[in-house]
Motif scaffolding. Structure first.
Motif, PDB file in Angstrom:
ATOM      1  N   VAL A   1       0.846  -1.198   0.000  1.00 59.37           N
ATOM      2  CA  VAL A   1       0.000   0.000   0.000  1.00 59.37           C
ATOM      3  C   VAL A   1       0.879   1.244   0.000  1.00 59.37           C
ATOM      4  O   VAL A   1       0.657   2.187  -0.775  1.00 59.37           O
ATOM      5  CB  VAL A   1      -0.938   0.001   1.220  1.00 59.37           C
ATOM      6  N   GLU A   2       1.899   1.263   0.860  1.00 57.83           N
ATOM      7  CA  GLU A   2       2.826   2.392   0.877  1.00 57.83           C
ATOM      8  C   GLU A   2       3.524   2.543  -0.470  1.00 57.83           C
ATOM      9  O   GLU A   2       3.710   3.659  -0.973  1.00 57.83           O
ATOM     10  CB  GLU A   2       3.868   2.193   1.975  1.00 57.83           C
ATOM     11  N   ALA A   3       3.932   1.424  -1.043  1.00 62.26           N
ATOM     12  CA  ALA A   3       4.622   1.468  -2.334  1.00 62.26           C
ATOM     13  C   ALA A   3       3.722   2.035  -3.429  1.00 62.26           C
ATOM     14  O   ALA A   3       4.168   2.778  -4.301  1.00 62.26           O
ATOM     15  CB  ALA A   3       5.097   0.071  -2.716  1.00 62.26           C
ATOM     16  N   SER A   4       2.443   1.703  -3.354  1.00 58.87           N
ATOM     17  CA  SER A   4       1.498   2.223  -4.348  1.00 58.87           C
ATOM     18  C   SER A   4       1.392   3.740  -4.263  1.00 58.87           C
ATOM     19  O   SER A   4       1.321   4.428  -5.283  1.00 58.87           O
ATOM     20  CB  SER A   4       0.121   1.591  -4.130  1.00 58.87           C
ATOM     21  N   ILE A   5       1.367   4.259  -3.033  1.00 57.42           N
ATOM     22  CA  ILE A   5       1.299   5.708  -2.843  1.00 57.42           C
ATOM     23  C   ILE A   5       2.560   6.363  -3.397  1.00 57.42           C
ATOM     24  O   ILE A   5       2.494   7.347  -4.150  1.00 57.42           O
ATOM     25  CB  ILE A   5       1.116   6.036  -1.359  1.00 57.42           C
ATOM     26  N   LEU A   6       3.724   5.814  -3.057  1.00 61.28           N
ATOM     27  CA  LEU A   6       4.985   6.385  -3.529  1.00 61.28           C
ATOM     28  C   LEU A   6       5.111   6.273  -5.052  1.00 61.28           C
ATOM     29  O   LEU A   6       5.724   7.129  -5.693  1.00 61.28           O
ATOM     30  CB  LEU A   6       6.162   5.697  -2.852  1.00 61.28           C
ATOM     31  N   ALA A   7       4.532   5.237  -5.628  1.00 62.33           N
ATOM     32  CA  ALA A   7       4.597   5.078  -7.080  1.00 62.33           C
ATOM     33  C   ALA A   7       3.984   6.268  -7.793  1.00 62.33           C
ATOM     34  O   ALA A   7       4.453   6.685  -8.858  1.00 62.33           O
ATOM     35  CB  ALA A   7       3.878   3.790  -7.494  1.00 62.33           C
TER      36      ALA A   7
END
Length: 425
Positions: free
Chosen positions: A81-87
């Protein structure tokens, strides 16, 4: 050289009596989430995302995320989920996941889809890492420890096939069965995102990574066992017919830079304060003995046979668990914590690079009881002074990163191959 930024994203709560700078020690999986404050959690999640975005602005090549479960020392229970936001919110830095805990996934096809979406949204900036996880994760997600290594290997093979083989196809494995595999999301990168493996003392994992030509990242171990582990990787690579180098190995350790030596020491001491993190050391009584030796999760024959393997995973004093931790002063002495002004830090980083020769490094900062201001000061000085200097040292020492030299072939990558796509491409 590839330089990344990392923090565990701890749950810091000065009021609870547990999670402040002088909080009570917490044995793993023993504190109820009844005391969790969602409003505080929301502030912390946004703080850590802000710091990651600033790290990109300051010139870091990669933003590293990890995942732990059922514990306050790491809020990354759903790292993807965090990675999706940073993406979506970043533009240049690689999003480095070290990593998804493969054995606890009962449906790795869902993982295939999640990671493909992250890679597409970031336009090819995902670095996908796997981990086997600890006893904490096996218990928290009811995953059978004796099959941990089997599930890890089978899930890896399945994910790679689902990323690279046109569907539909069947998968009839020992632990995972699918009648119809045809994910309607494919990775942006071809044939698939880079796969890295982080670890500490597992001989199985390290040799498996070398056999698969997957870069291996040592996590905050002392330098001597780190050097020995890297040599085992290089020896295993030679046995499999290729020459590995700095591009195949990486190292994460605690680095904090500040405006004065006094402020640097005051702040860096917070590494061993705050939420009781067994991996930061100095936190006595945090490791739950019941989780350390779950049947089948590991064995004496599958850890590196060196006295310091027994650094006790990222900072302890004895055994793989590192129950007692090591004092701050000892970690300063053996370089597992580096702190000071830019001049001091750069010199000490150089020593680490000369000794273990990694092509990828990750600075672990902003952790323990450190504040947002502590983290931002360090990030600013890293961007202004430390990162440029370390890049020059890496050139001098001939330490190419995995986006300069292909870890699988040893061939130099072209500028086009090495360049990270941006949101404007």
């Amino acid at each position: 050289m590839f330089i990344g930024y990392f923090t565990e994203r701890p749950y810091q709560d000065q009021r609870s009596g547990y999670f402040g700078a002088t909080g009570k020690p917490i044995m793993d999986l023993t504190v109820s989430n009844e005391i969790y404050d969602a409003k505080l959690g929301a502030e912390l999640y946004n703080r850590y995302l802000d710091e990651k975005m600033y790290a990109e602005e300051m010139g870091f090549d990669g933003l590293m995320l990890n995942e732990h479960h059922g514990t306050p020392f790491c809020m990354g229970g759903a790292m993807n989920v965090e990675a999706s936001i940073l993406a979506r919110m970043t533009n240049r830095a690689k999003i480095v996941l070290l990593g998804n805990i493969l054995p606890i996934w009962d449906d790795p096809l869902w993982l295939v889809e999640q990671l493909s979406m992250i890679d597409m949204i970031s336009r090819g900036r995902l670095v996908s890492g796997w981990v086997r996880g600890t006893g904490r994760e096996s218990v928290a997600h009811n995953s059978p420890p004796p099959y941990n290594w089997e599930r890890f290997q089978e899930a890896h093979e399945f994910v790679v096939k689902a990323w690279t083989t046109p569907g539909p196809f069947r998968w009839e494995g020992k632990h995972f069965q699918y009648r119809h595999v045809n994910p309607w999301v494919r990775p942006y990168q071809e044939p698939h995102p880079p796969i890295w493996l982080p670890g500490v003392v597992s001989r199985d994992s390290l040799m498996w990574a070398a056999e698969k030509r997957i870069p291996y990242i040592m996590l905050a171990t002392e330098m001597e066992p780190t050097k020995l582990a890297f040599q085992l990787y290089h020896d295993t690579a030679a046995e499999h017919g290729y020459e590995s180098g700095p591009q195949n190995i990486g190292y994460l350790w605690k680095v904090h830079v500040d405006e004065t030596e006094e402020l640097a020491e005051e702040t860096a001491r917070k590494y061993v304060q705050g939420p009781s993190n067994p991996f930061l050391a100095g936190n006595e009584g945090t490791v739950n003995p019941a989780l350390v030796n779950l049947p089948g999760l590991t064995s004496r024959t599958r850890v590196l046979p060196t006295q310091a393997v027994a650094t006790a995973a990222r900072g302890g004093t004895g055994g793989v668990a590192g129950v007692l931790g090591r004092p701050y002063e000892q970690q300063i002495e053996d370089y597992t914590i580096i702190t000071g002004t830019p001049d001091t830090v750069i010199k000490r980083i150089r020593h680490v690079l000369e000794y273990i020769r990694p092509g990828s490094i990750f600075f672990w900062d902003g952790d323990g009881a450190m504040t947002h201001d502590d983290a931002m000061r360090s990030l600013r000085l890293m961007g202004q002074e430390v990162i440029p200097a370390v890049k020059e040292i890496a050139k001098e020492l001939e330490l190419p990163g995995p986006f300069e030299v292909d870890p699988a072939t040893g061939k130099d990558l072209t500028k086009e191959e090495a360049a990270a796509p941006t949101a404007d491409d």
